[in-house]
Design a protein around this motif. Structure first.
Motif, PDB file in Angstrom:
ATOM      1  N   ASP A  54       0.827  -1.208   0.000  1.00 25.32           N
ATOM      2  CA  ASP A  54       0.000   0.000   0.000  1.00 25.32           C
ATOM      3  C   ASP A  54       0.862   1.259   0.000  1.00 25.32           C
ATOM      4  OD1 ASP A  54      -2.116  -1.713   0.120  1.00 25.32           O
ATOM      5  OD2 ASP A  54      -2.987  -0.879   1.941  1.00 25.32           O
ATOM      6  N   HIS A  55       0.274   2.356  -0.399  1.00 27.39           N
ATOM      7  CA  HIS A  55       0.918   3.671  -0.334  1.00 27.39           C
ATOM      8  C   HIS A  55       0.415   4.365   0.923  1.00 27.39           C
ATOM      9  CE1 HIS A  55       2.516   3.743  -4.504  1.00 27.39           C
ATOM     10  NE2 HIS A  55       1.522   2.884  -4.691  1.00 27.39           N
ATOM     11  N   TYR A  56       1.321   4.844   1.745  1.00 27.94           N
ATOM     12  CA  TYR A  56       0.983   5.538   2.985  1.00 27.94           C
ATOM     13  C   TYR A  56       1.410   6.995   2.882  1.00 27.94           C
ATOM     14  CZ  TYR A  56       0.148   0.925   4.901  1.00 27.94           C
ATOM     15  OH  TYR A  56      -0.341  -0.332   5.123  1.00 27.94           O
ATOM     16  N   PHE A  57       0.933   7.803   3.821  1.00 30.41           N
ATOM     17  CA  PHE A  57       1.247   9.220   3.845  1.00 30.41           C
ATOM     18  C   PHE A  57       1.812   9.586   5.212  1.00 30.41           C
ATOM     19  CE2 PHE A  57      -2.327   8.420   1.058  1.00 30.41           C
ATOM     20  CZ  PHE A  57      -1.856   8.950  -0.130  1.00 30.41           C
ATOM     21  N   ALA A  58       2.878  10.387   5.221  1.00 33.27           N
ATOM     22  CA  ALA A  58       3.482  10.857   6.464  1.00 33.27           C
ATOM     23  C   ALA A  58       3.110  12.320   6.660  1.00 33.27           C
ATOM     24  CB  ALA A  58       4.994  10.697   6.418  1.00 33.27           C
ATOM     25  N   ALA A  59       2.423  12.606   7.749  1.00 33.94           N
ATOM     26  CA  ALA A  59       2.070  13.990   8.078  1.00 33.94           C
ATOM     27  C   ALA A  59       3.312  14.691   8.621  1.00 33.94           C
ATOM     28  CB  ALA A  59       0.952  14.006   9.118  1.00 33.94           C
ATOM     29  N   THR A  60       3.272  16.000   8.677  1.00 30.18           N
ATOM     30  CA  THR A  60       4.421  16.756   9.188  1.00 30.18           C
ATOM     31  C   THR A  60       4.717  16.404  10.643  1.00 30.18           C
ATOM     32  OG1 THR A  60       2.932  18.588   9.685  1.00 30.18           O
ATOM     33  CG2 THR A  60       4.145  18.691   7.604  1.00 30.18           C
ATOM     34  N   SER A  61       3.746  15.866  11.359  1.00 28.18           N
ATOM     35  CA  SER A  61       3.947  15.442  12.748  1.00 28.18           C
ATOM     36  C   SER A  61       4.749  14.150  12.835  1.00 28.18           C
ATOM     37  CB  SER A  61       2.595  15.233  13.423  1.00 28.18           C
ATOM     38  OG  SER A  61       1.903  14.156  12.796  1.00 28.18           O
ATOM     39  N   GLY A  62       4.897  13.461  11.701  1.00 30.30           N
ATOM     40  CA  GLY A  62       5.596  12.181  11.691  1.00 30.30           C
ATOM     41  C   GLY A  62       4.659  10.995  11.727  1.00 30.30           C
ATOM     42  N   SER A  63       3.388  11.220  11.962  1.00 30.86           N
ATOM     43  CA  SER A  63       2.396  10.152  11.990  1.00 30.86           C
ATOM     44  C   SER A  63       2.163   9.619  10.579  1.00 30.86           C
ATOM     45  CB  SER A  63       1.075  10.660  12.565  1.00 30.86           C
ATOM     46  OG  SER A  63       1.276  11.137  13.869  1.00 30.86           O
ATOM     47  N   ILE A  64       1.864   8.336  10.488  1.00 28.88           N
ATOM     48  CA  ILE A  64       1.643   7.677   9.199  1.00 28.88           C
ATOM     49  C   ILE A  64       0.154   7.405   9.035  1.00 28.88           C
ATOM     50  CG2 ILE A  64       2.210   5.680   7.767  1.00 28.88           C
ATOM     51  CD1 ILE A  64       4.652   7.365   8.368  1.00 28.88           C
ATOM     52  N   TYR A  65      -0.372   7.732   7.852  1.00 27.90           N
ATOM     53  CA  TYR A  65      -1.791   7.567   7.559  1.00 27.90           C
ATOM     54  C   TYR A  65      -1.988   6.722   6.314  1.00 27.90           C
ATOM     55  CZ  TYR A  65      -2.679  11.194  10.974  1.00 27.90           C
ATOM     56  OH  TYR A  65      -2.745  11.907  12.143  1.00 27.90           O
ATOM     57  N   SER A  66      -3.144   6.065   6.253  1.00 29.98           N
ATOM     58  CA  SER A  66      -3.499   5.239   5.105  1.00 29.98           C
ATOM     59  C   SER A  66      -4.869   5.637   4.580  1.00 29.98           C
ATOM     60  CB  SER A  66      -3.541   3.763   5.520  1.00 29.98           C
ATOM     61  OG  SER A  66      -4.088   2.973   4.498  1.00 29.98           O
ATOM     62  N   SER A  67      -5.015   5.592   3.260  1.00 31.32           N
ATOM     63  CA  SER A  67      -6.338   5.822   2.672  1.00 31.32           C
ATOM     64  C   SER A  67      -7.010   4.483   2.395  1.00 31.32           C
ATOM     65  CB  SER A  67      -6.220   6.635   1.385  1.00 31.32           C
ATOM     66  OG  SER A  67      -5.431   5.936   0.451  1.00 31.32           O
ATOM     67  N   GLY A  68      -6.308   3.397   2.652  1.00 30.36           N
ATOM     68  CA  GLY A  68      -6.840   2.050   2.424  1.00 30.36           C
ATOM     69  C   GLY A  68      -7.305   1.398   3.717  1.00 30.36           C
ATOM     70  N   THR A  69      -7.350   0.087   3.691  1.00 31.16           N
ATOM     71  CA  THR A  69      -7.871  -0.661   4.836  1.00 31.16           C
ATOM     72  C   THR A  69      -6.796  -1.043   5.849  1.00 31.16           C
ATOM     73  OG1 THR A  69      -7.580  -2.724   3.629  1.00 31.16           O
ATOM     74  CG2 THR A  69      -9.730  -1.653   3.459  1.00 31.16           C
ATOM     75  N   LEU A  70      -5.517  -0.914   5.495  1.00 23.13           N
ATOM     76  CA  LEU A  70      -4.450  -1.330   6.406  1.00 23.13           C
ATOM     77  C   LEU A  70      -4.060  -0.190   7.342  1.00 23.13           C
ATOM     78  CD1 LEU A  70      -2.301  -3.485   3.976  1.00 23.13           C
ATOM     79  CD2 LEU A  70      -3.862  -4.253   5.756  1.00 23.13           C
ATOM     80  N   ASN A  71      -4.870  -0.019   8.381  1.00 17.13           N
ATOM     81  CA  ASN A  71      -4.614   1.011   9.377  1.00 17.13           C
ATOM     82  C   ASN A  71      -4.057   0.366  10.647  1.00 17.13           C
ATOM     83  OD1 ASN A  71      -6.816  -0.157  10.693  1.00 17.13           O
ATOM     84  ND2 ASN A  71      -8.241   1.300   9.789  1.00 17.13           N
ATOM     85  N   TYR A  72      -3.939   1.123  11.709  1.00 17.19           N
ATOM     86  CA  TYR A  72      -3.365   0.618  12.964  1.00 17.19           C
ATOM     87  C   TYR A  72      -4.092  -0.633  13.454  1.00 17.19           C
ATOM     88  CZ  TYR A  72      -1.915   0.313  17.807  1.00 17.19           C
ATOM     89  OH  TYR A  72      -1.430  -0.140  19.008  1.00 17.19           O
ATOM     90  N   TYR A  73      -5.409  -0.636  13.355  1.00 17.03           N
ATOM     91  CA  TYR A  73      -6.188  -1.763  13.863  1.00 17.03           C
ATOM     92  C   TYR A  73      -5.927  -3.039  13.059  1.00 17.03           C
ATOM     93  CZ  TYR A  73      -8.268   1.883  16.570  1.00 17.03           C
ATOM     94  OH  TYR A  73      -8.424   2.930  17.434  1.00 17.03           O
ATOM     95  N   SER A  74      -5.537  -2.896  11.814  1.00 19.97           N
ATOM     96  CA  SER A  74      -5.182  -4.062  10.996  1.00 19.97           C
ATOM     97  C   SER A  74      -3.868  -4.678  11.449  1.00 19.97           C
ATOM     98  CB  SER A  74      -5.040  -3.659   9.529  1.00 19.97           C
ATOM     99  OG  SER A  74      -6.206  -3.075   9.048  1.00 19.97           O
ATOM    100  N   TRP A  75      -2.944  -3.849  11.875  1.00 20.68           N
ATOM    101  CA  TRP A  75      -1.598  -4.318  12.241  1.00 20.68           C
ATOM    102  C   TRP A  75      -1.494  -4.756  13.698  1.00 20.68           C
ATOM    103  CZ3 TRP A  75       0.524  -5.285   7.934  1.00 20.68           C
ATOM    104  CH2 TRP A  75       0.452  -4.416   6.853  1.00 20.68           C
ATOM    105  N   ARG A  76      -2.324  -4.236  14.579  1.00 22.20           N
ATOM    106  CA  ARG A  76      -2.114  -4.468  16.008  1.00 22.20           C
ATOM    107  C   ARG A  76      -2.318  -5.920  16.436  1.00 22.20           C
ATOM    108  NH1 ARG A  76      -7.194  -1.905  19.318  1.00 22.20           N
ATOM    109  NH2 ARG A  76      -8.729  -3.337  18.462  1.00 22.20           N
ATOM    110  N   GLY A  77      -2.950  -6.736  15.614  1.00 25.75           N
ATOM    111  CA  GLY A  77      -3.096  -8.163  15.936  1.00 25.75           C
ATOM    112  C   GLY A  77      -1.745  -8.860  16.076  1.00 25.75           C
ATOM    113  N   TYR A  78      -0.745  -8.385  15.354  1.00 23.68           N
ATOM    114  CA  TYR A  78       0.594  -8.971  15.452  1.00 23.68           C
ATOM    115  C   TYR A  78       1.236  -8.700  16.811  1.00 23.68           C
ATOM    116  CZ  TYR A  78       0.384  -9.584  10.370  1.00 23.68           C
ATOM    117  OH  TYR A  78       0.034  -9.955   9.102  1.00 23.68           O
ATOM    118  N   LEU A  79       0.745  -7.698  17.526  1.00 28.52           N
ATOM    119  CA  LEU A  79       1.320  -7.353  18.828  1.00 28.52           C
ATOM    120  C   LEU A  79       0.995  -8.392  19.899  1.00 28.52           C
ATOM    121  CD1 LEU A  79       0.713  -3.500  18.870  1.00 28.52           C
ATOM    122  CD2 LEU A  79       2.873  -4.713  18.508  1.00 28.52           C
ATOM    123  N   GLU A  80       0.089  -9.316  19.596  1.00 26.47           N
ATOM    124  CA  GLU A  80      -0.189 -10.401  20.536  1.00 26.47           C
ATOM    125  C   GLU A  80       1.009 -11.343  20.646  1.00 26.47           C
ATOM    126  OE1 GLU A  80      -3.871 -12.367  19.665  1.00 26.47           O
ATOM    127  OE2 GLU A  80      -4.922 -10.446  19.422  1.00 26.47           O
TER     128      GLU A  80
END
Length: 184
Positions: free
Chosen positions: A43-69
């Protein structure tokens, strides 16, 4: 359907995961690198000037956090484009335990060729900082990481999330080379 012992070609008492030294692969959780998972994303992501990463697709933080288990930290290797402000429909993709290794954003073969050298250097650093690797295939980002893993003799896992034969079917992608890419 029940599989009999005669049909099972693998013995359950034998560890099939091996590293380049042909010794059984053992997951050492005491090593900090082994608690850090590297995952590729096309996917293509966007970095805001704050350094935070954003997505216009479905792979957001909630998609990735399952790996933290299973892991303390997840590092996503993906293309990231700088942007002043996230748009309304963009969702945050990084957060506690989830970070990004930003590759140059490219679209198409010519931009890829210009960004390839820098992306390879970034990929090599990311692989060195992690101990467990999950490649979401197919895609160029996964292929770059795969080349580095093979070069360094490190084991990895694949998550097949798409079929290039379907993705490059007639009418799906405008381009004269689409049939050739479909056969690769």
């Amino acid at each position: 359907m029940k599989i009999s012992k005669e049909h099972n070609q693998y013995r359950p008492d034998v560890n099939l995961l091996r590293n380049s030294d042909t010794k059984p692969f053992v997951h050492d959780t005491s090593n900090r690198h082994c608690r850090r998972l590297l995952v590729t994303s096309e996917d293509h992501y966007f970095a805001a000037t704050s350094g935070s990463i954003y997505s216009s697709g479905t792979l957001n933080y909630y998609s990735w956090r399952g790996y933290l288990e299973a892991f303390e930290e997840v590092v996503i290797v993906a293309r990231v484009k700088p942007k002043l402000y996230p748009e309304k429909d963009h969702e945050r993709s990084d957060g506690p335990g989830i970070s990004f290794c930003a590759l140059p954003d490219y679209t198409g073969p010519w931009q890829y060729l210009r960004a390839r050298h820098e992306a390879q250097i970034i990929t090599r650093r990311a692989v060195a900082q992690c101990g467990v690797y999950l490649l979401r295939v197919p895609g160029l980002v996964s292929q770059m990481v795969w080349h580095e893993l093979v070069r360094s003799g490190k084991p990895y896992a694949l998550d097949v999330v798409g079929d290039p034969w379907d993705a490059l079917s007639p009418g799906s992608w405008p381009g004269i080379l689409r049939p050739a890419f479909r056969l690769l």
